[in-house]
Design a protein around this motif. Structure first.
Motif, PDB file in Angstrom:
ATOM      1  N   ASP A  11      60.135 -24.090  -8.579  1.00 33.72           N
ATOM      2  CA  ASP A  11      59.813 -24.247  -7.408  1.00 33.72           C
ATOM      3  C   ASP A  11      59.261 -25.578  -7.039  1.00 33.72           C
ATOM      4  O   ASP A  11      58.971 -25.829  -5.971  1.00 33.72           O
ATOM      5  CB  ASP A  11      59.177 -23.157  -6.789  1.00 33.72           C
ATOM      6  CG  ASP A  11      60.377 -21.831  -6.749  1.00 33.72           C
ATOM      7  OD1 ASP A  11      61.340 -21.862  -6.369  1.00 33.72           O
ATOM      8  OD2 ASP A  11      59.567 -20.888  -6.798  1.00 33.72           O
ATOM      9  N   LYS A  12      59.008 -26.354  -7.916  1.00 36.02           N
ATOM     10  CA  LYS A  12      58.334 -27.558  -7.866  1.00 36.02           C
ATOM     11  C   LYS A  12      59.255 -28.581  -7.345  1.00 36.02           C
ATOM     12  O   LYS A  12      60.282 -28.837  -8.031  1.00 36.02           O
ATOM     13  CB  LYS A  12      57.376 -27.984  -9.206  1.00 36.02           C
ATOM     14  CG  LYS A  12      56.270 -27.241  -9.416  1.00 36.02           C
ATOM     15  CD  LYS A  12      55.617 -27.806 -10.523  1.00 36.02           C
ATOM     16  CE  LYS A  12      56.060 -27.438 -11.822  1.00 36.02           C
ATOM     17  NZ  LYS A  12      55.297 -27.721 -13.160  1.00 36.02           N
ATOM     18  N   ASN A  13      59.084 -29.652  -6.641  1.00 38.83           N
ATOM     19  CA  ASN A  13      59.811 -30.699  -6.198  1.00 38.83           C
ATOM     20  C   ASN A  13      59.863 -31.905  -7.093  1.00 38.83           C
ATOM     21  O   ASN A  13      59.369 -32.847  -6.622  1.00 38.83           O
ATOM     22  CB  ASN A  13      59.673 -31.297  -4.641  1.00 38.83           C
ATOM     23  CG  ASN A  13      60.006 -30.177  -3.746  1.00 38.83           C
ATOM     24  OD1 ASN A  13      60.677 -29.047  -4.004  1.00 38.83           O
ATOM     25  ND2 ASN A  13      59.570 -30.305  -2.422  1.00 38.83           N
ATOM     26  N   THR A  14      59.909 -31.473  -8.327  1.00 37.28           N
ATOM     27  CA  THR A  14      59.876 -32.653  -9.446  1.00 37.28           C
ATOM     28  C   THR A  14      60.955 -32.210 -10.603  1.00 37.28           C
ATOM     29  O   THR A  14      61.124 -30.963 -10.507  1.00 37.28           O
ATOM     30  CB  THR A  14      58.491 -32.645 -10.023  1.00 37.28           C
ATOM     31  OG1 THR A  14      58.511 -34.039 -10.842  1.00 37.28           O
ATOM     32  CG2 THR A  14      57.932 -31.483 -10.578  1.00 37.28           C
ATOM     33  N   SER A  15      61.505 -32.898 -11.444  1.00 41.47           N
ATOM     34  CA  SER A  15      62.150 -32.669 -12.523  1.00 41.47           C
ATOM     35  C   SER A  15      61.282 -32.924 -13.736  1.00 41.47           C
ATOM     36  O   SER A  15      60.591 -34.055 -13.802  1.00 41.47           O
ATOM     37  CB  SER A  15      63.365 -33.687 -12.684  1.00 41.47           C
ATOM     38  OG  SER A  15      64.114 -33.362 -11.677  1.00 41.47           O
ATOM     39  N   SER A  57      64.383 -28.299 -13.173  1.00 44.23           N
ATOM     40  CA  SER A  57      64.360 -29.115 -11.731  1.00 44.23           C
ATOM     41  C   SER A  57      64.376 -28.164 -10.587  1.00 44.23           C
ATOM     42  O   SER A  57      64.246 -27.084 -10.843  1.00 44.23           O
ATOM     43  CB  SER A  57      65.359 -30.338 -11.949  1.00 44.23           C
ATOM     44  OG  SER A  57      65.273 -31.142 -10.705  1.00 44.23           O
ATOM     45  N   TYR A  58      64.537 -28.826  -9.505  1.00 46.17           N
ATOM     46  CA  TYR A  58      64.825 -27.977  -8.160  1.00 46.17           C
ATOM     47  C   TYR A  58      65.903 -28.295  -7.520  1.00 46.17           C
ATOM     48  O   TYR A  58      66.724 -29.280  -7.897  1.00 46.17           O
ATOM     49  CB  TYR A  58      63.437 -28.166  -7.345  1.00 46.17           C
ATOM     50  CG  TYR A  58      63.560 -29.695  -6.902  1.00 46.17           C
ATOM     51  CD1 TYR A  58      63.732 -30.186  -5.708  1.00 46.17           C
ATOM     52  CD2 TYR A  58      63.093 -31.003  -7.839  1.00 46.17           C
ATOM     53  CE1 TYR A  58      63.933 -31.552  -5.321  1.00 46.17           C
ATOM     54  CE2 TYR A  58      62.986 -32.187  -7.598  1.00 46.17           C
ATOM     55  CZ  TYR A  58      63.554 -32.465  -6.385  1.00 46.17           C
ATOM     56  OH  TYR A  58      63.550 -33.892  -5.838  1.00 46.17           O
ATOM     57  N   GLY A  59      66.271 -27.627  -6.398  1.00 46.94           N
ATOM     58  CA  GLY A  59      67.136 -27.840  -5.625  1.00 46.94           C
ATOM     59  C   GLY A  59      68.325 -26.941  -5.806  1.00 46.94           C
ATOM     60  O   GLY A  59      68.374 -26.307  -6.801  1.00 46.94           O
TER      61      GLY A  59
END
Length: 157
Positions: A148-152, A108-110
């Protein structure tokens, strides 16, 4: 993709109760591979909440320091809740050859996921063979939890 997911759910509905945990040469997963232990959250007859994950994991946990069942954004799973968390699973009384071990992990990201990584060691202890006292690592791998993708996304390893 939605059609494939619905097809997989329909097939999973055909698996008898506790089928994924009991599977043997007569009960097989969709991929036609016998298993000694398996669970996939949110599929029919598999864990849908923390209590159900604990019921599946606790019988095979030999040691747990910092991992637990969690729900994050309606996704249930097993996650570390502290840095350098460790758990050990042990399978005994195995009656058939184990040909593969697969981990389905979320990437995931964040901020919460940044620099996240797990290290997996797999040990094989054969009951019928005497050991020299040293336990050797059979296989080892690192699995990253961040991208780095805004998805899990969930990936097999």
């Amino acid at each position: 993709l939605s059609t494939r997911w619905r097809d997989a759910e329909a097939i999973a509905e055909l698996v008898p109760p506790d089928g994924l945990r009991v599977c043997d040469t007569n009960v097989r997963l969709k991929l036609n591979r016998p298993c000694i232990f398996a669970w996939i959250a949110h599929l029919p007859k598999n864990p849908k909440n923390i209590e159900q994950i604990d019921r599946v994991m606790n019988p095979v946990l030999k040691m747990n320091d910092g991992w637990r069942g969690v729900i994050d954004h309606s996704k249930v799973g097993y996650a570390s809740v502290v840095s350098n968390a460790t758990f050990v699973m042990e399978f005994t009384e195995i009656k058939k050859p184990v040909k593969a071990i697969t981990f389905m992990t979320m990437t995931s990201y964040g901020e919460m996921w940044e620099d996240s990584e797990i290290h997996v060691n797999i040990y094989v202890l054969r009951n019928h063979l005497e050991t020299s006292g040293e336990i050797e690592i059979y296989e080892s791998m690192n699995i990253l939890g961040y991208h780095d993708k805004n998805t899990s996304e969930v990936f097999p390893h």
